[in-house]
Design a protein around this motif. Structure first.
Motif, PDB file in Angstrom:
ATOM      1  N   ASP A 286      42.228 -58.344  -1.550  1.00  9.70           N
ATOM      2  CA  ASP A 286      40.826 -58.644  -1.263  1.00  9.70           C
ATOM      3  C   ASP A 286      39.929 -58.506  -2.490  1.00  9.70           C
ATOM      4  N   ASP A 287      40.558 -58.319  -3.665  1.00  9.74           N
ATOM      5  CA  ASP A 287      39.752 -58.117  -4.877  1.00  9.74           C
ATOM      6  C   ASP A 287      40.401 -58.816  -6.075  1.00  9.74           C
ATOM      7  N   ARG A 288      41.018 -59.956  -5.826  1.00  5.11           N
ATOM      8  CA  ARG A 288      41.735 -60.639  -6.896  1.00  5.11           C
ATOM      9  C   ARG A 288      40.797 -61.163  -7.983  1.00  5.11           C
ATOM     10  N   LYS A 289      39.700 -61.753  -7.580  1.00  5.58           N
ATOM     11  CA  LYS A 289      38.847 -62.427  -8.553  1.00  5.58           C
ATOM     12  C   LYS A 289      38.321 -61.469  -9.614  1.00  5.58           C
ATOM     13  N   SER A 290      37.912 -60.281  -9.206  1.00  5.76           N
ATOM     14  CA  SER A 290      37.380 -59.334 -10.196  1.00  5.76           C
ATOM     15  C   SER A 290      38.485 -58.883 -11.159  1.00  5.76           C
ATOM     16  N   HIS A 291      39.707 -58.769 -10.657  1.00  3.02           N
ATOM     17  CA  HIS A 291      40.823 -58.412 -11.542  1.00  3.02           C
ATOM     18  C   HIS A 291      41.098 -59.536 -12.531  1.00  3.02           C
ATOM     19  N   LEU A 292      41.084 -60.775 -12.046  1.00  2.00           N
ATOM     20  CA  LEU A 292      41.291 -61.918 -12.936  1.00  2.00           C
ATOM     21  C   LEU A 292      40.171 -62.002 -13.973  1.00  2.00           C
ATOM     22  N   GLU A 293      38.964 -61.693 -13.546  1.00  3.06           N
ATOM     23  CA  GLU A 293      37.829 -61.708 -14.483  1.00  3.06           C
ATOM     24  C   GLU A 293      38.019 -60.675 -15.593  1.00  3.06           C
ATOM     25  N   ARG A 294      38.505 -59.480 -15.235  1.00  9.19           N
ATOM     26  CA  ARG A 294      38.739 -58.451 -16.249  1.00  9.19           C
ATOM     27  C   ARG A 294      39.860 -58.860 -17.203  1.00  9.19           C
ATOM     28  N   LEU A 295      40.911 -59.434 -16.655  1.00  7.99           N
ATOM     29  CA  LEU A 295      42.000 -59.916 -17.515  1.00  7.99           C
ATOM     30  C   LEU A 295      41.480 -60.969 -18.495  1.00  7.99           C
ATOM     31  N   ALA A 296      40.671 -61.891 -17.987  1.00  8.21           N
ATOM     32  CA  ALA A 296      40.146 -62.962 -18.825  1.00  8.21           C
ATOM     33  C   ALA A 296      39.192 -62.443 -19.896  1.00  8.21           C
ATOM     34  N   LYS A 297      38.423 -61.423 -19.551  1.00  5.19           N
ATOM     35  CA  LYS A 297      37.412 -60.904 -20.475  1.00  5.19           C
ATOM     36  C   LYS A 297      37.971 -59.883 -21.452  1.00  5.19           C
ATOM     37  N   GLU A 298      38.871 -59.008 -20.965  1.00  4.10           N
ATOM     38  CA  GLU A 298      39.270 -57.857 -21.772  1.00  4.10           C
ATOM     39  C   GLU A 298      40.672 -57.963 -22.365  1.00  4.10           C
ATOM     40  N   VAL A 299      41.463 -58.940 -21.927  1.00  3.87           N
ATOM     41  CA  VAL A 299      42.829 -59.074 -22.442  1.00  3.87           C
ATOM     42  C   VAL A 299      43.063 -60.430 -23.091  1.00  3.87           C
ATOM     43  N   LEU A 300      42.626 -61.489 -22.424  1.00  3.36           N
ATOM     44  CA  LEU A 300      42.924 -62.849 -22.869  1.00  3.36           C
ATOM     45  C   LEU A 300      42.451 -63.161 -24.285  1.00  3.36           C
ATOM     46  N   PRO A 301      41.222 -62.793 -24.687  1.00  2.00           N
ATOM     47  CA  PRO A 301      40.765 -63.174 -26.034  1.00  2.00           C
ATOM     48  C   PRO A 301      41.655 -62.644 -27.157  1.00  2.00           C
ATOM     49  N   ASP A 302      42.113 -61.405 -27.053  1.00  2.00           N
ATOM     50  CA  ASP A 302      42.960 -60.848 -28.101  1.00  2.00           C
ATOM     51  C   ASP A 302      44.328 -61.522 -28.135  1.00  2.00           C
ATOM     52  N   LEU A 303      44.856 -61.874 -26.979  1.00  2.00           N
ATOM     53  CA  LEU A 303      46.133 -62.599 -26.966  1.00  2.00           C
ATOM     54  C   LEU A 303      45.968 -63.989 -27.553  1.00  2.00           C
ATOM     55  N   ARG A 304      44.838 -64.621 -27.269  1.00  2.00           N
ATOM     56  CA  ARG A 304      44.557 -65.954 -27.823  1.00  2.00           C
ATOM     57  C   ARG A 304      44.483 -65.923 -29.357  1.00  2.00           C
ATOM     58  N   ALA A 305      44.053 -64.799 -29.892  1.00  2.00           N
ATOM     59  CA  ALA A 305      43.879 -64.690 -31.346  1.00  2.00           C
ATOM     60  C   ALA A 305      45.210 -64.531 -32.079  1.00  2.00           C
ATOM     61  N   MET A 306      46.282 -64.295 -31.337  1.00  2.00           N
ATOM     62  CA  MET A 306      47.588 -64.058 -31.949  1.00  2.00           C
ATOM     63  C   MET A 306      48.356 -65.376 -32.125  1.00  2.00           C
ATOM     64  N   THR A 307      49.178 -65.415 -33.160  1.00  2.00           N
ATOM     65  CA  THR A 307      50.086 -66.545 -33.387  1.00  2.00           C
ATOM     66  C   THR A 307      51.498 -66.091 -33.083  1.00  2.00           C
ATOM     67  N   PRO A 308      52.188 -66.734 -32.143  1.00  2.00           N
ATOM     68  CA  PRO A 308      53.545 -66.309 -31.816  1.00  2.00           C
ATOM     69  C   PRO A 308      54.474 -66.383 -33.018  1.00  2.00           C
ATOM     70  N   LYS A 309      55.379 -65.434 -33.093  1.00  2.00           N
ATOM     71  CA  LYS A 309      56.380 -65.451 -34.147  1.00  2.00           C
ATOM     72  C   LYS A 309      57.180 -66.732 -34.080  1.00  2.00           C
ATOM     73  N   ALA A 310      57.435 -67.358 -35.220  1.00  2.00           N
ATOM     74  CA  ALA A 310      58.195 -68.599 -35.271  1.00  2.00           C
ATOM     75  C   ALA A 310      59.663 -68.327 -34.998  1.00  2.00           C
ATOM     76  N   ILE A 311      60.238 -69.042 -34.022  1.00  2.00           N
ATOM     77  CA  ILE A 311      61.655 -68.921 -33.721  1.00  2.00           C
ATOM     78  C   ILE A 311      62.404 -70.112 -34.311  1.00  2.00           C
ATOM     79  N   LEU A 312      61.833 -71.307 -34.195  1.00  2.00           N
ATOM     80  CA  LEU A 312      62.498 -72.517 -34.682  1.00  2.00           C
ATOM     81  C   LEU A 312      62.315 -72.657 -36.191  1.00  2.00           C
TER      82      LEU A 312
END
Length: 312
Positions: A286-312
């Motif tokens: 009953d509280d999914r949206k607020s959790h998704l909002e926190r993930l988007a605000k407090e976690v997503l930006p830092d992950l977006r700033a990262m470049t994945p290690k090259a495997i190929l």
């Protein structure tokens, strides 16, 4: 290029508002789980994907993971290409052999011992259908004569297929005929090992993996400010989902705790070479949206700033 970050509902029923929020908050994809006969309530994957595609406009939709061995490849190819066309080319597909719940194979009339071969042939057949050309197919399981399928998919070659699993057999399948590799219940270190193993299997088979090849991982996330609360939620939810006690496993296979701790956990996977992450958030229904909002605000930006290690 930053990693693509998706959200999975795990086969649970989400409200329209919750599904729409996944797109509006900036995630790249919406995923659902799949079982047909199971110990807990779970919705059928293509039905959920179709609903999600109708509610959104840009994000990809997919199953994580479709139990392809339970399905007829001709019908499956038709359903998926229809959704690809109707969604404007927004379908992704992760597939696996299943087998952890044998009674659903019996219920679907499928020999569980043949699930690997069925998966292999099904991928090959669907990819042939999605060319739009006529073909024959003479496999150990399936034999087809002078078949084709129209309309052709919007996505050239059809929806990308990522193989999911934990063993060498699915890694070889991912390396030779698929468009990505998606392990689950793997640590970041194990993921990096498997990515390189897939690359080696491809080299042995004489295949050069494309530059857009997906190295993915499916990860549960229990984000609460109180670490004990987050861990308890993780144990409860994973024990329910997998019908086993996760008290001693949650520390290894679940990102839990504060936003900072969750970020650090997920960052390890990107550092290991993950260019796609499927996050399965653990949260009150009953509280999914607020959790998704926190993930988007407090976690997503830092992950977006990262470049994945090259495997190929």
């Amino acid at each position: 290029m930053s990693a693509q970050i998706g959200v999975s509902c795990g086969g649970d029923f989400w409200s329209d508002e919750d599904i729409i929020a996944v797109e509006e908050l900036g995630f790249d994809s919406f995923w659902t789980g799949e079982h047909i006969v199971y110990h807990r309530p779970i919705l059928e994957a293509i039905t959920v994907m179709t609903r999600a595609a109708a509610l959104t406009k840009k994000i990809k939709v997919g199953p994580a993971t479709q139990l392809i061995s339970l399905r007829n490849p001709t019908i499956n190819a038709k359903q998926l290409v229809s959704l690809d066309v109707m969604s404007g080319g927004r379908v992704l597909l992760t597939v696996g052999v299943g087998g952890d719940y044998p009674r659903e194979f019996h219920a679907c009339g499928v020999d569980i011992k043949k699930r690997g071969q069925i998966c292999q042939e099904s991928i090959e057949i669907m990819k042939k259908y999605w060319t739009g050309e006529r073909f024959d197919y003479d496999g150990k399981i399936f034999q087809l004569k002078d078949v084709d399928m129209l309309p052709k998919p919007v996505t050239p070659g059809g929806p990308p297929i990522w193989v999911s699993g934990r063993q060498d057999a699915p890694m070889k399948r991912a390396a030779t005929i698929a468009d990505g590799w998606n392990p689950y219940m793997y640590t970041a270190e194990r993921s990096e090992w498997s990515f390189n193993r897939v690359k080696d299997f491809a080299h042995e088979a004489g295949r050069e993996l494309p530059k857009d090849y997906a190295f993915c991982n499916f990860i549960y996330v229990s984000m609460f400010d109180d670490e004990k609360e987050a861990r308890d939620w993780g144990i409860k939810e994973l024990s329910y989902r997998y019908e086993q006690d996760f008290t001693d496993l949650v520390d290894k296979y679940c990102a839990y705790g504060s936003p900072q701790k969750v970020k650090e956990y997920l960052a390890n996977y990107i550092d290991a070479g993950c260019n796609n992450l499927i996050i399965a958030p653990i949260m009150p229904p009953d509280d999914r949206k607020s959790h998704l909002e926190r993930l988007a605000k407090e976690v997503l930006p830092d992950l977006r700033a990262m470049t994945p290690k090259a495997i190929l």
